[in-house]
Write an enzyme that holds these catalytic residues in place. Structure first.
Site, short mmCIF file in Angstrom:
data_model
loop_
_atom_site.label_atom_id
_atom_site.label_comp_id
_atom_site.label_asym_id
_atom_site.label_seq_id
_atom_site.Cartn_x
_atom_site.Cartn_y
_atom_site.Cartn_z
N TYR A 31 0.83 -1.20 0.00
CA TYR A 31 0.00 0.00 0.00
C TYR A 31 0.87 1.25 0.00
O TYR A 31 2.08 1.19 0.27
CB TYR A 31 -0.95 0.01 1.20
CG TYR A 31 -0.32 0.41 2.51
CD1 TYR A 31 -0.51 1.69 3.04
CD2 TYR A 31 0.47 -0.48 3.24
CE1 TYR A 31 0.06 2.07 4.24
CE2 TYR A 31 1.05 -0.11 4.44
CZ TYR A 31 0.84 1.16 4.94
OH TYR A 31 1.42 1.54 6.12
N ARG A 50 8.38 3.73 -4.59
CA ARG A 50 8.41 2.90 -3.39
C ARG A 50 7.40 1.76 -3.49
O ARG A 50 7.69 0.63 -3.06
CB ARG A 50 8.14 3.73 -2.14
CG ARG A 50 8.29 2.93 -0.86
CD ARG A 50 8.21 3.79 0.38
NE ARG A 50 6.90 4.44 0.52
CZ ARG A 50 6.58 5.23 1.54
NH1 ARG A 50 7.46 5.49 2.48
NH2 ARG A 50 5.39 5.78 1.61
N LYS A 145 6.57 -1.78 2.44
CA LYS A 145 5.33 -1.15 2.93
C LYS A 145 4.16 -2.09 2.63
O LYS A 145 3.42 -1.91 1.65
CB LYS A 145 5.14 0.23 2.29
CG LYS A 145 4.13 1.12 3.01
CD LYS A 145 4.16 2.52 2.47
CE LYS A 145 3.15 3.44 3.17
NZ LYS A 145 3.54 3.73 4.57
N GLU A 177 12.55 3.35 14.09
CA GLU A 177 11.61 4.34 13.55
C GLU A 177 10.45 4.48 14.52
O GLU A 177 10.50 3.95 15.63
CB GLU A 177 11.11 3.89 12.16
CG GLU A 177 10.43 2.54 12.16
CD GLU A 177 10.03 2.08 10.76
OE1 GLU A 177 9.90 2.94 9.86
OE2 GLU A 177 9.83 0.86 10.57
#
Length: 291
Positions: A31, A50, A145, A177
């Site tokens: 996504y 990405r 992702k 992160e």
């Protein structure tokens, strides 16, 4: 609200998928979340690049060319009720006739797009946010992702449960992160950030912040950052596509630096805003982080 699902534009409330869709059963998909300002997708090419990396990483063929993605995304943007939007796209491996973990052959992927209003975060940008820290217990392909987000959901909920905005993740004592963001550290006027690897998802805003820092000669180091360095940082920042750059003013109940947004984040927010305005004026080809 108009959505796109498998070749059709339709009201979001009418969009339906099969319960045998592999995204529903296995979290088998990718996504992207793209900010939209004044009905223009921001850094769209970077988001599509990405997306391609994630699809390659999970061995799922991209169902659309870049031009086809732009066409479908722009129609959803155009038919939204909002000028500033959070645009979501998802690709799963599709719906099989049975539940089987192995990849099915020749299965059409499921493609879904919808948009919501981009939230206003003026108060958070001005006043800063509180975060807490937790052990990063996710899998070791965080650079992809994917829609398999339950570990992130559980980690962020730890922050929500105590009235904080985000959870900073630590793996083997080192910053990776945030549960839904990237994290930057400022110490002695130097910007510090974890370097790209499998432990973190390098955000589109992460990349832009580094571009802006380089363009404005802000010293920057990409390296491992120990938990102890977070505790004595002059400033901490949270970055993401829909939240841009937010100052972190409290970590685990303790003030970060002075306990107020610092001068470095104010400069970065100003550079970010100027970049956005230039893109709105000149388009995405109107320059990178300089100016």
């Amino acid at each position: 609200m108009t959505a796109y699902l498998n070749g059709q534009f339709l009201p979001l409330a009418e969009a339906r998928i099969s319960p045998l869709d592999r995204g529903f059963l296995f979290g088998d998909g990718a996504y992207e979340v793209i900010p939209v300002y004044d009905r223009r997708a921001f850094r769209l090419e970077e988001h599509l690049t990405r997306l391609q990396r994630t699809l390659d990483g999970i061995a799922l063929a991209n169902p659309h060319s870049a031009g086809e993605w732009r066409e479908r995304l722009q129609r959803v943007i155009s038919e939204s009720d909002f000028d500033d939007q959070s645009l979501y796209l998802q690709v799963t491996r599709g719906a099989d006739s049975k539940r089987d973990q192995s990849f099915p052959k020749d299965l059409p992927p499921t493609v879904f797009i919808f948009s919501t209003a981009l939230p206003s975060l003026t108060a958070q940008r001005e006043d800063g946010i509180a975060v807490l820290s937790a052990v990063d217990n996710r899998w070791l392909r965080c650079h992809l992702k994917t829609v398999s987000l339950l570990p992130n959901v559980l980690l962020r909920q730890q922050a929500i449960d105590v009235g904080a905005a985000e959870t900073i993740l630590l793996r083997d004592g080192m910053l990776s992160e945030g549960a839904t963001s990237n994290i930057f550290v400022v110490k002695d006027n130097v910007l510090l950030a974890p370097q790209r690897d499998h432990r973190m998802l390098a955000g589109i805003t992460y990349d832009l912040v580094l571009e802006l820092a380089a363009a404005h000669a802000m010293p920057c180091q990409l390296r491992d950052i120990a938990e102890a360095e977070l505790r004595v940082a002059d400033e901490l920042w949270l970055t993401s596509s829909t939240r841009e750059v937010l100052p972190i003013t409290r970590l685990d109940g303790q003030p970060v630096g002075s306990g107020k947004p610092g001068p470095a984040v104010r400069r970065m927010q100003a550079w970010y805003s100027a970049y956005r305005q230039r893109v709105a004026r000149d388009g995405e080809g109107g320059g990178r982080g300089d100016g």
